[in-house]
Enzyme design. Structure first.
Site, PDB file in Angstrom:
ATOM      1  N   LYS A 196      18.214  45.775  38.094  1.00  0.00           N
ATOM      2  CA  LYS A 196      18.957  45.617  39.341  1.00  0.00           C
ATOM      3  C   LYS A 196      20.410  45.973  39.069  1.00  0.00           C
ATOM      4  O   LYS A 196      21.086  45.336  38.257  1.00  0.00           O
ATOM      5  CB  LYS A 196      18.853  44.189  39.869  1.00  0.00           C
ATOM      6  CG  LYS A 196      19.586  43.975  41.196  1.00  0.00           C
ATOM      7  CD  LYS A 196      19.412  42.551  41.682  1.00  0.00           C
ATOM      8  CE  LYS A 196      20.122  42.319  43.007  1.00  0.00           C
ATOM      9  NZ  LYS A 196      19.961  40.928  43.482  1.00  0.00           N
ATOM     10  N   LYS A 223      29.532  41.271  41.276  1.00  0.00           N
ATOM     11  CA  LYS A 223      28.430  40.785  40.442  1.00  0.00           C
ATOM     12  C   LYS A 223      28.224  41.639  39.196  1.00  0.00           C
ATOM     13  O   LYS A 223      27.147  41.642  38.596  1.00  0.00           O
ATOM     14  CB  LYS A 223      27.151  40.716  41.278  1.00  0.00           C
ATOM     15  CG  LYS A 223      27.312  39.839  42.521  1.00  0.00           C
ATOM     16  CD  LYS A 223      26.002  39.602  43.251  1.00  0.00           C
ATOM     17  CE  LYS A 223      26.221  38.667  44.443  1.00  0.00           C
ATOM     18  NZ  LYS A 223      24.945  38.289  45.099  1.00  0.00           N
ATOM     19  N   GLU A 239      16.277  45.987  29.393  1.00  0.00           N
ATOM     20  CA  GLU A 239      16.112  44.853  30.298  1.00  0.00           C
ATOM     21  C   GLU A 239      14.643  44.664  30.695  1.00  0.00           C
ATOM     22  O   GLU A 239      14.116  43.547  30.710  1.00  0.00           O
ATOM     23  CB  GLU A 239      16.959  45.059  31.558  1.00  0.00           C
ATOM     24  CG  GLU A 239      18.444  44.890  31.365  1.00  0.00           C
ATOM     25  CD  GLU A 239      18.873  43.435  31.476  1.00  0.00           C
ATOM     26  OE1 GLU A 239      18.008  42.547  31.505  1.00  0.00           O
ATOM     27  OE2 GLU A 239      20.090  43.195  31.522  1.00  0.00           O
ATOM     28  N   LYS A 254      16.071  48.387  41.456  1.00  0.00           N
ATOM     29  CA  LYS A 254      16.806  48.191  42.709  1.00  0.00           C
ATOM     30  C   LYS A 254      18.248  48.632  42.503  1.00  0.00           C
ATOM     31  O   LYS A 254      18.874  48.212  41.528  1.00  0.00           O
ATOM     32  CB  LYS A 254      16.760  46.720  43.118  1.00  0.00           C
ATOM     33  CG  LYS A 254      17.450  46.414  44.443  1.00  0.00           C
ATOM     34  CD  LYS A 254      17.356  44.934  44.777  1.00  0.00           C
ATOM     35  CE  LYS A 254      18.051  44.646  46.102  1.00  0.00           C
ATOM     36  NZ  LYS A 254      18.016  43.214  46.458  1.00  0.00           N
TER      37      LYS A 254
END
Length: 329
Positions: A196, A223, A239, A254
């Site tokens: 993400k 973020k 990840e 995403k």
């Protein structure tokens, strides 16, 4: 050699083009995001997402009946939480009678066969708009993971089929898998937002849930300390492999369109199903451009969704799910 090899022979007519088409869209490909609010008889259009709505639980019941009748078999739930239920720890996220928990039970009571996925993240419940607990200007990883694991357990106890952690905290998949196993929910799936990115395409979604980071001192402005850098490619594999090792059943990339290379990299690397999220900004751009007459809405919609399949995605979370299934039928 030319003229014996002429690729255009297989493009001569619609019939032959259909026969040799490599990738197709099907209702089973789609996960339908649903935005849920408190109240009765509420259906609010999201201004930055034309023709998409926040709905109260009474209307969500008919919505899931309609989706099931169309052949759409999975929903991904998000809740818009009233400010009075928000704090920096997201404690209301684990309320057994919270809006998310009520929504899960209501949908499973209405259409038991509907496969219910739930968003696991603190930002809708955070007074500061972050996916984790904020302390001294930083997002605290391990304390956030503890509340996320409890949140996933609460969703599962309410009847969720699969939890979908979207927070990007380190180690949260392992913690969620562990708490589910210890409580006897070994069949509950985990769809991990493994890759993400800290994207500029999330704006309309944050409008929909009122979940953007607040502009206050000692609160990170974005973020980027936990979501991935959009310039990075190899990191996505790292990840994702970590999440699979920790117990993820499905992994997600995403946003979608700008990250097709990541989808293909993962498809070439792993055996697990790959989901892609066609995010709110991607949806809004197509809507806005088509309203101006600058592009063909349905043609561009199909082209983008097919690109996700071509890149290697098995599942697509998309606000266009209803639209595309109508076209397919």
């Amino acid at each position: 050699m030319y003229p014996y090899q002429r690729p255009r022979r297989l493009r001569k007519s619609q019939a032959i083009r259909d026969l040799v088409q490599e990738n197709r869209l099907h209702p089973d490909d789609f996960i339908v995001p649903l935005f849920i609010v408190e109240g009765q008889n509420i259906k609010e259009e999201i201004p930055s997402m034309p023709n998409y709505y926040r709905m109260s639980l009474d209307l969500i019941k008919q919505e899931v009946r309609d989706l099931w009748a169309m052949g759409l078999k999975s929903v991904l739930l998000f809740v818009k939480v009233d400010d009075k239920f928000k704090d920096n720890t997201g404690l209301s996220a684990i309320d057994d009678n919270g809006l998310m928990q009520q929504a899960i039970k209501s949908i499973k009571d209405t259409v038991p066969e509907m496969y219910v996925m739930t968003d696991v993240a603190l930002d809708p419940f955070s007074s500061l708009g972050h996916d984790g607990i904020v302390k001294n200007g930083k997002i605290i990883n391990d304390e956030s993971v503890q509340i996320l694991a409890k949140m996933a357990l609460s969703h599962t106890q309410a009847g969720a089929d699969m939890v979908a952690p979207s927070d990007m905290m380190d180690g949260r998949i392992g913690a969620i898998r562990e708490i589910l196993e210890k409580n006897g929910f070994d069949d509950t799936g985990i769809l991990s937002y493994s890759a993400k990115y800290a994207s500029a395409f999330y704006g309309p979604f944050r409008d929909a849930l009122d979940s953007a980071p607040v502009d206050e001192a000692d609160v990170p402005k974005d973020k980027s300390t936990y979501q991935m850098n959009s310039a990075n490619r190899k990191e996505a594999i790292t990840e994702t492999l970590l999440d699979i090792e920790e117990g993820a059943d499905i992994v997600m990339v995403k946003p979608g369109l700008c990250y097709l290379d990541i989808v293909r990299d993962l498809a070439n690397t792993i055996e697990q199903p790959i989901a892609v999220y066609q995010v709110s900004g991607e949806y809004a751009m197509i809507k806005a451009a088509s309203q101006q007459g600058w592009l063909d809405h349905d043609a561009v919609m199909i082209e983008q969704l097919t690109a996700f399949k071509r890149a290697g995605a098995s599942l697509i979370a998309s606000y266009f799910a209803r639209d595309v299934v109508r076209l397919l039928s």
